[in-house]
Design a protein around this motif. Structure first.
Motif, short mmCIF file in Angstrom:
data_model
loop_
_atom_site.label_atom_id
_atom_site.label_comp_id
_atom_site.label_asym_id
_atom_site.label_seq_id
_atom_site.Cartn_x
_atom_site.Cartn_y
_atom_site.Cartn_z
N ALA A 24 -2.88 -1.61 -4.63
CA ALA A 24 -3.80 -2.02 -3.64
C ALA A 24 -3.61 -1.10 -2.34
O ALA A 24 -2.61 -0.49 -2.34
N THR A 37 -7.30 5.16 -0.32
CA THR A 37 -7.39 3.67 -1.15
C THR A 37 -6.80 4.05 -2.47
O THR A 37 -7.32 4.88 -3.31
N LYS A 91 4.87 -6.35 -4.98
CA LYS A 91 3.89 -7.04 -5.66
C LYS A 91 4.17 -7.96 -6.83
O LYS A 91 5.16 -7.49 -7.66
N ASP A 134 -0.78 -6.49 6.56
CA ASP A 134 -1.66 -7.68 6.05
C ASP A 134 -1.71 -7.82 4.53
O ASP A 134 -1.76 -6.95 3.78
N LEU A 136 -2.16 -8.85 0.56
CA LEU A 136 -3.74 -9.16 -0.11
C LEU A 136 -3.38 -9.83 -1.30
O LEU A 136 -2.26 -9.91 -1.99
N GLN A 158 -7.85 -8.94 1.82
CA GLN A 158 -7.00 -8.49 2.47
C GLN A 158 -7.03 -9.48 3.76
O GLN A 158 -8.09 -9.29 4.47
N SER A 167 -0.68 -5.24 11.75
CA SER A 167 -2.07 -5.48 11.34
C SER A 167 -3.16 -4.83 12.00
O SER A 167 -3.22 -4.25 12.99
N TRP A 171 -10.40 -8.74 8.38
CA TRP A 171 -10.65 -9.12 6.99
C TRP A 171 -10.97 -7.66 6.11
O TRP A 171 -12.06 -6.88 6.56
N LYS A 172 -10.68 -7.71 4.91
CA LYS A 172 -10.92 -6.57 3.97
C LYS A 172 -11.32 -7.24 2.70
O LYS A 172 -10.51 -8.26 2.29
N GLN A 198 -14.96 -3.78 5.27
CA GLN A 198 -14.12 -4.43 6.51
C GLN A 198 -14.92 -5.18 7.45
O GLN A 198 -16.19 -4.86 8.03
#
Length: 291
Positions: A24, A37, A91, A134, A136, A158, A167, A171-172, A198
């Motif tokens: 992620a 990403t 994770k 933040d 996920l 996210q 942060s 929001w994503k 986003q």
């Protein structure tokens, strides 16, 4: 989400995959230090099973990134902030096959980023910033198009509840297609392609949509060692006076198949070309444990 490329214990081998699910985006303040990403993925990241008993995976990612250089609008490398980013992703993933359709696999995961930014050139009080990013959470679903080919889709939300100054405050949604193709006994191609949407940040700025793709080309040299090459690309549009940006990164790494239910992956990554984007100069580590 992908996780381990290890072989499960003999007593559970037909139920546990050697590998798990999708990684992620690590989101943290400041686009000047943002990584591409999903560049945390390793080889066999999406080599996933169907028709298996439920199991769990824990993965710890770690990255050390030096922000000495950035690409300017002409694609030239110029001086960056000089900061160093030390980051992690912790994770947990739960895998299962729905009773209604044993031919597909499903996973749900929760990811917590840890971030530390060190910059000796910054003003006093800003030289060391650290905290939780933040978190996920999201799912993946996949099927076997052929015994050696896995195809799937994943999507993550996210949530902007990370530590102050870490942060991104918005929001994503990160969604992508993914695949894993076993080419004979030795070679493999793992990859994904998708986007990041986003919302609006606390300062009123709403970032443009970005698109990414990630590829891992690996060769299983023997039972324990699997060297690989990495290729990552990301492009973001222009928005509210901020220019478009893109980067193409390349890297090389080694996956070590340690125990039946564990693996360690090492990788170095650097930027090959780009505009208005950080230059990647990072060492990356992944440890995966399956139970």
């Amino acid at each position: 989400m992908a996780i381990s490329s290890t072989t499960p214990p003999a007593s559970r081998r037909r139920f546990l995959p050697a590998h798990a699910i999708a990684a992620a985006l690590l989101a943290y303040a400041g686009s000047s230090i943002a990584q591409t990403t999903f560049d945390v993925i390793g080889p066999r990241e999406y080599e996933l099973p169907v028709d298996f008993k439920p199991f769990n995976v824990f993965v710890q990612y770690a990255t050390i990134q030096d922000n000495d250089r950035v690409f300017d609008a002409n694609g030239d490398k110029v001086d960056g902030s000089g900061s160093q980013l030390i980051s992690g992703l912790s994770k947990y993933v739960r895998f299962w096959t729905p009773e209604s359709n044993r031919k597909i696999g499903v996973a749900w995961e929760v990811i917590v980023p840890e971030v530390a930014i060190r910059n000796r050139q910054a003003p006093e009080g800003d030289r060391h910033i650290s905290g939780l990013g933040d978190p996920l959470t999201g799912f993946a679903i996949w099927y076997k198009a052929r015994p050696n080919l896995t195809l799937g889709f994943q999507s993550f939300l996210q949530v902007p509840v990370g530590t102050d100054r870490i942060s991104d405050t918005n929001w994503k949604n990160l969604s992508s297609l993914f695949w894993d193709w076993r080419i004979g006994d030795k070679f493999g191609w793992t990859g994904d392609a998708g986007f990041v949407w986003q919302g609006t940040r606390d300062d009123g700025f709403k970032p443009a949509m970005s698109w990414h793709q990630n590829h891992r080309f690996a060769y299983r040299a023997n039972r324990r060692l699997e060297p690989f090459l990495a290729l990552d690309h990301e492009r973001s549009g222009s928005k509210d006076g901020r220019p478009a940006s893109w980067a193409l990164d390349g890297g090389a790494g080694l996956m070590i198949h340690t125990f039946d239910n564990q693996s360690i992956t090492l990788r170095y990554s650097t930027s090959l070309d780009g505009e208005n984007h950080a230059v990647n100069d990072s060492f990356n580590l992944k440890y995966a444990y399956v139970w």
